[in-house]
Design a protein around this motif. Structure first.
Motif, PDB file in Angstrom:
ATOM      1  N   ALA A  50      -7.669  23.245  -5.646  1.00  0.00           N
ATOM      2  CA  ALA A  50      -7.535  21.670  -4.423  1.00  0.00           C
ATOM      3  C   ALA A  50      -6.066  21.221  -4.471  1.00  0.00           C
ATOM      4  CB  ALA A  50      -8.350  20.387  -6.029  1.00  0.00           C
ATOM      5  N   ALA A  51      -5.486  20.513  -3.582  1.00  0.00           N
ATOM      6  CA  ALA A  51      -4.569  20.195  -3.743  1.00  0.00           C
ATOM      7  C   ALA A  51      -3.638  18.825  -3.942  1.00  0.00           C
ATOM      8  CB  ALA A  51      -3.106  20.828  -1.953  1.00  0.00           C
ATOM      9  N   GLY A  52      -2.649  19.265  -4.623  1.00  0.00           N
ATOM     10  CA  GLY A  52      -1.793  17.400  -5.041  1.00  0.00           C
ATOM     11  C   GLY A  52      -0.241  18.059  -4.726  1.00  0.00           C
ATOM     12  N   TYR A  53       0.385  16.457  -5.313  1.00  0.00           N
ATOM     13  CA  TYR A  53       1.646  16.417  -5.006  1.00  0.00           C
ATOM     14  C   TYR A  53       2.440  16.468  -6.407  1.00  0.00           C
ATOM     15  CZ  TYR A  53       1.436  15.391  -0.028  1.00  0.00           C
ATOM     16  OH  TYR A  53       2.117  15.661   1.018  1.00  0.00           O
ATOM     17  N   GLY A  66       0.606  12.036   9.216  1.00  0.00           N
ATOM     18  CA  GLY A  66       1.526  11.462   9.988  1.00  0.00           C
ATOM     19  C   GLY A  66       1.971  10.744   8.617  1.00  0.00           C
ATOM     20  N   ASP A  67       1.503  10.229   7.620  1.00  0.00           N
ATOM     21  CA  ASP A  67       2.053   9.690   6.323  1.00  0.00           C
ATOM     22  C   ASP A  67       2.174  10.829   5.631  1.00  0.00           C
ATOM     23  OD1 ASP A  67      -0.169   9.394   5.604  1.00  0.00           O
ATOM     24  OD2 ASP A  67      -0.552   7.656   5.382  1.00  0.00           O
ATOM     25  N   GLY A  68       1.939  11.896   5.934  1.00  0.00           N
ATOM     26  CA  GLY A  68       1.775  13.087   3.753  1.00  0.00           C
ATOM     27  C   GLY A  68       0.244  12.747   2.927  1.00  0.00           C
ATOM     28  N   LEU A  69      -0.144  11.483   3.204  1.00  0.00           N
ATOM     29  CA  LEU A  69      -1.132  10.810   2.235  1.00  0.00           C
ATOM     30  C   LEU A  69      -2.221  11.292   2.998  1.00  0.00           C
ATOM     31  CD1 LEU A  69       1.239   8.066   1.278  1.00  0.00           C
ATOM     32  CD2 LEU A  69       0.458   9.972  -0.467  1.00  0.00           C
ATOM     33  N   ALA A  70      -2.794  10.614   3.568  1.00  0.00           N
ATOM     34  CA  ALA A  70      -4.302  10.820   4.460  1.00  0.00           C
ATOM     35  C   ALA A  70      -4.435  12.059   5.174  1.00  0.00           C
ATOM     36  CB  ALA A  70      -4.446   9.710   4.803  1.00  0.00           C
ATOM     37  N   TRP A  71      -5.127  13.434   5.183  1.00  0.00           N
ATOM     38  CA  TRP A  71      -5.032  14.036   6.210  1.00  0.00           C
ATOM     39  C   TRP A  71      -6.151  14.351   6.958  1.00  0.00           C
ATOM     40  CZ3 TRP A  71      -0.818  17.299   6.018  1.00  0.00           C
ATOM     41  CH2 TRP A  71      -0.151  17.377   5.023  1.00  0.00           C
ATOM     42  N   THR A  72      -6.444  14.959   7.978  1.00  0.00           N
ATOM     43  CA  THR A  72      -7.198  15.354   9.041  1.00  0.00           C
ATOM     44  C   THR A  72      -6.949  17.069   9.599  1.00  0.00           C
ATOM     45  OG1 THR A  72      -5.845  14.959  10.802  1.00  0.00           O
ATOM     46  CG2 THR A  72      -6.946  12.831  10.016  1.00  0.00           C
ATOM     47  N   ARG A  73      -8.207  17.461   9.806  1.00  0.00           N
ATOM     48  CA  ARG A  73      -8.066  19.146   9.614  1.00  0.00           C
ATOM     49  C   ARG A  73      -8.393  18.960  11.422  1.00  0.00           C
ATOM     50  NH1 ARG A  73     -11.095  17.080   5.104  1.00  0.00           N
ATOM     51  NH2 ARG A  73     -10.819  19.141   3.327  1.00  0.00           N
ATOM     52  N   PRO A  93      10.856  15.101 -14.943  1.00  0.00           N
ATOM     53  CA  PRO A  93       9.817  15.117 -15.319  1.00  0.00           C
ATOM     54  C   PRO A  93       9.215  14.518 -13.891  1.00  0.00           C
ATOM     55  CG  PRO A  93       9.884  13.744 -16.471  1.00  0.00           C
ATOM     56  CD  PRO A  93      11.144  13.777 -16.670  1.00  0.00           C
ATOM     57  N   ALA A  94       8.314  15.264 -13.178  1.00  0.00           N
ATOM     58  CA  ALA A  94       7.346  14.682 -11.987  1.00  0.00           C
ATOM     59  C   ALA A  94       6.281  13.864 -12.203  1.00  0.00           C
ATOM     60  CB  ALA A  94       7.287  15.878 -10.834  1.00  0.00           C
ATOM     61  N   GLN A  95       5.988  13.123 -11.744  1.00  0.00           N
ATOM     62  CA  GLN A  95       4.143  12.392 -11.643  1.00  0.00           C
ATOM     63  C   GLN A  95       3.267  12.919 -10.649  1.00  0.00           C
ATOM     64  OE1 GLN A  95       4.460   8.747 -10.792  1.00  0.00           O
ATOM     65  NE2 GLN A  95       6.898   7.325 -12.101  1.00  0.00           N
ATOM     66  N   ARG A  96       1.972  13.751 -11.449  1.00  0.00           N
ATOM     67  CA  ARG A  96       0.963  13.631 -10.652  1.00  0.00           C
ATOM     68  C   ARG A  96       0.532  12.944  -9.355  1.00  0.00           C
ATOM     69  NH1 ARG A  96       0.201  16.851 -14.981  1.00  0.00           N
ATOM     70  NH2 ARG A  96      -0.824  18.699 -13.931  1.00  0.00           N
ATOM     71  N   HIS A  97      -0.132  13.322  -8.240  1.00  0.00           N
ATOM     72  CA  HIS A  97      -0.942  12.703  -7.149  1.00  0.00           C
ATOM     73  C   HIS A  97      -1.762  13.258  -6.795  1.00  0.00           C
ATOM     74  CE1 HIS A  97      -1.547  10.055  -3.860  1.00  0.00           C
ATOM     75  NE2 HIS A  97      -1.806  10.489  -2.916  1.00  0.00           N
ATOM     76  N   GLY A  98      -3.089  13.272  -6.696  1.00  0.00           N
ATOM     77  CA  GLY A  98      -3.706  14.194  -5.976  1.00  0.00           C
ATOM     78  C   GLY A  98      -5.349  13.769  -7.071  1.00  0.00           C
ATOM     79  N   ARG A  99      -6.396  14.170  -6.106  1.00  0.00           N
ATOM     80  CA  ARG A  99      -6.678  15.834  -5.107  1.00  0.00           C
ATOM     81  C   ARG A  99      -5.958  14.785  -3.784  1.00  0.00           C
ATOM     82  NH1 ARG A  99     -11.145  15.671  -7.595  1.00  0.00           N
ATOM     83  NH2 ARG A  99     -11.571  17.579  -8.895  1.00  0.00           N
ATOM     84  N   LEU A 100      -5.302  15.336  -3.232  1.00  0.00           N
ATOM     85  CA  LEU A 100      -4.725  15.148  -1.808  1.00  0.00           C
ATOM     86  C   LEU A 100      -6.100  14.752  -0.842  1.00  0.00           C
ATOM     87  CD1 LEU A 100      -2.025  17.431  -1.135  1.00  0.00           C
ATOM     88  CD2 LEU A 100      -1.285  14.980  -1.994  1.00  0.00           C
ATOM     89  N   PHE A 101      -7.211  15.614  -1.075  1.00  0.00           N
ATOM     90  CA  PHE A 101      -8.262  14.762  -0.361  1.00  0.00           C
ATOM     91  C   PHE A 101      -8.938  16.168  -1.224  1.00  0.00           C
ATOM     92  CE2 PHE A 101      -5.258  18.193   2.247  1.00  0.00           C
ATOM     93  CZ  PHE A 101      -6.206  19.341   1.884  1.00  0.00           C
ATOM     94  N   GLU A 102     -10.567  16.227  -0.959  1.00  0.00           N
ATOM     95  CA  GLU A 102     -11.486  16.169  -0.772  1.00  0.00           C
ATOM     96  C   GLU A 102     -12.186  18.300   0.075  1.00  0.00           C
ATOM     97  OE1 GLU A 102     -13.313  15.880  -3.867  1.00  0.00           O
ATOM     98  OE2 GLU A 102     -12.115  13.870  -4.595  1.00  0.00           O
ATOM     99  N   ALA A 103     -12.496  18.883  -0.644  1.00  0.00           N
ATOM    100  CA  ALA A 103     -12.619  20.238  -0.230  1.00  0.00           C
ATOM    101  C   ALA A 103     -14.395  20.065   0.473  1.00  0.00           C
ATOM    102  CB  ALA A 103     -12.753  21.191  -1.057  1.00  0.00           C
ATOM    103  N   ASP A 104     -14.746  18.984   1.564  1.00  0.00           N
ATOM    104  CA  ASP A 104     -15.949  18.995   1.810  1.00  0.00           C
ATOM    105  C   ASP A 104     -15.274  19.697   3.359  1.00  0.00           C
ATOM    106  OD1 ASP A 104     -13.986  17.527   3.826  1.00  0.00           O
ATOM    107  OD2 ASP A 104     -14.766  14.949   2.470  1.00  0.00           O
ATOM    108  N   ALA A 105     -14.884  20.311   4.004  1.00  0.00           N
ATOM    109  CA  ALA A 105     -15.287  20.969   4.906  1.00  0.00           C
ATOM    110  C   ALA A 105     -16.367  22.191   4.454  1.00  0.00           C
ATOM    111  CB  ALA A 105     -14.080  21.854   6.018  1.00  0.00           C
TER     112      ALA A 105
END
Length: 556
Positions: free
Chosen positions: A445-448, A164-171, A105-117
């Protein structure tokens, strides 16, 4: 034996008899017959891996084993000779014993980022495709932008993010699309879809995009006249006065896209279309929404028929083509089977591969549970991309408790990628509300979905088990295991040639037991890590397990 069947023994006897009685047509020496080249790859051992990693997600790489019936002198009387009921003894070889596959079974990780744009304030962000490329993570998806018209649905904007690491995202501010008077945004200016990289073409078309769309009745009729094999007549809807289709686009950088002038194929698909270039087939392969449905009675004319999608179960289709611009209509390759509930359907395919093993085909199909309007994510495997089976233990991920950010429904998206710490992650879109609920307050929202240590499927022996691989050409001289044993358990490995004879110094007696929890431990034989084979030679790997799980093999 039925008259249309013939055994191998009879066939060989007939050929031999024909050869013995045949007269030469002339005194000239007979020419050796020429074998015509195959149109498709030859089958059989040894296998060649496309990467350095091997996972057991099905039995494809596990030897089925063999056996014989032997007398006291060691003679094998397999399908020959005559013997009394108890004169011979059964003896198996390389038969897999007491083994099972288990999906983790997979574990949850998220949200990846807030929808703040600002352009995401109409409902959030839904990931579409994640690609790990040259040390960076690239994410394409859909931003739900608020519509300026009161009561109107949100606008869907195809967008791009980087990490750069799949965790901290930029637009990144791309400057490609004007939104509310400005271009400082990450919007690409086209309809949402999925993206893949094509290694077979010039750089100008390295990236490709596919998405569902529709065309007018006039365009449908013209397309049907030109490309009947790429047209499903039932894709046209009298109610909507248009035809469903799948469109494509190409790009040099994945950001600036050139839409193709006409559809790749005209058929009724929806939600998620995934394509890739198969280097083994040397063809493009596309997975679509298809349908499990039977034939309508011939006595019912079209004008009296009801909408056929109302009685169809959502399934997964597949199409392949040597030309990205021209696909035939897809055919169903995976449908809701009897192991599923009759109210469950396969809503989206999420075709991907194992990180480091591009020939290991996986799907994480979203299963829509119509009985309560929730979803879960299954895990399916295929050795060729055509025949699919759920891995035991599926589904591996489900909707969270209601009122959590991902407690309404969720949908998996390609691709499965590996992070620097060894975790395997798969992006998913989650909603706060059930799938078909009123969408005025829908928030995406996006998660892993996460598999720590790359442990997604285990080949397990709860007590004692053994198996052997099919013959393969190792893509390295050392073997590493991702493995976990009980303290009283162990794993032993033996290396043989294709004749099943152990290589010198690489027997079970020479093997150092592997004990404990290891992500990447070298297999050794009396301190030697080398597999002991000649370069380019094929080997068979034999395993003996006690209270152990093997998650993957990796060659170095």
């Amino acid at each position: 034996m039925p008259p249309h069947l013939i055994s191998r023994r009879c066939l060989f006897a007939a050929v031999s008899a024909a050869a013995a009685t045949a007269k030469p047509a002339s005194s000239q020496p007979a020419k050796s017959p020429q074998i015509e080249p195959f149109d498709r790859p030859r089958v059989g051992e040894p296998y060649e891996l496309a990467g350095k990693r091997l996972l057991f997600t099905d039995w494809h790489h596990v030897r089925p084993g063999g056996f014989g019936w032997y007398d006291d002198r060691g003679t094998n009387w397999y399908v020959k000779g005559s013997a009394g009921p108890f004169d011979l003894q059964f003896k198996g070889h390389d038969t897999p014993m007491v083994m099972q596959l288990v999906a983790m079974p997979a574990q949850r990780h998220g949200r990846l980022f807030e929808a703040d744009a600002p352009w995401e304030k109409g409902g959030g962000f839904s990931p579409g495709t994640l690609i790990k490329e040259d040390g960076r993570f690239r994410l394409w998806g859909t931003s739900l932008s608020p519509n300026e018209q009161a009561g109107a649905a949100s606008d869907s904007l195809f967008s791009y993010l980087e990490s750069g690491d799949g965790l901290a995202w930029t637009r990144p501010k791309l400057g490609l699309f004007e939104w509310r008077g400005g271009r400082d945004n990450n919007i690409l200016g086209m309809k949402g879809g999925t993206v893949f990289m094509d290694p077979s073409v010039p750089a100008s078309e390295r990236y490709k995009w596919v998405s569902v769309d529709s065309i007018s009745k006039a365009a449908f009729l013209a397309f049907q006249n030109r490309r009947s094999a790429a047209t499903d007549p039932q894709s046209y809807s009298n109610i909507l006065d248009c035809a469903a289709c799948i469109n494509g686009a190409v790009s040099a950088d994945g950001l600036r896209w050139d839409p193709l002038p006409e559809p790749l194929v005209v058929e009724t698909s929806d939600t998620q279309v995934v394509a890739y270039y198969d280097e083994w087939l040397r063809k493009y392969v596309m997975y679509t929404r298809n349908w499990m449905i039977g034939r309508r009675s011939r006595g019912v004319p079209d004008e009296q028929a009801i909408d056929w999608t109302r009685s169809a179960r959502r399934s997964i289709g597949r199409s392949e083509s040597g030309d990205f611009r021209n696909f035939p209509v897809s055919e169903v390759v995976f449908e809701p089977g009897p192991s599923m509930l009759p109210s469950d359907t396969l809503y989206a395919n999420c075709k991907t591969t194992v990180p480091g093993a591009p020939d290991h085909h996986l799907m994480f199909p979203t299963i829509w549970h119509q009985a309560d309007d929730t979803t879960s994510v299954g895990l399916a495997s295929s050795h060729d991309g055509r025949l699919w089976h759920f891995v035991p233990g599926s589904p591996v991920f489900g909707t969270a408790p209601f009122e959590e950010w991902d407690g309404g429904c969720l949908f998996a998206h390609p691709n499965l990628v590996e992070l620097a710490d060894g975790r395997w992650v798969l992006p998913y879109t989650a909603s706060n509300l059930p799938h078909k609920y009123a969408r005025g307050q829908w928030k995406l929202a996006a998660g892993y979905a996460v598999w720590p240590k790359g442990r997604m499927v285990a080949l397990e022996a709860a007590e004692r088990g053994e198996f052997a691989t099919l013959g393969l050409i190792p893509p390295g001289r050392k073997l590493h295991l991702n493995v976990m044993t009980a303290r009283a358990g162990k794993v032993l490995v033996e290396v043989t040639n294709l004749d099943r004879k152990a290589l010198p110094g690489r027997t079970f007696d020479d093997a150092t037991p592997v004990v404990g929890d290891h992500v990447r431990t070298a297999v050794t034989w009396k301190g030697q890590e080398d597999l002991g084979h000649q370069n380019g030679a094929a080997v068979i790997l034999r395993f003996r397990l006690e209270r152990a799980r093997i998650f993957s093999l990796e060659f170095a």
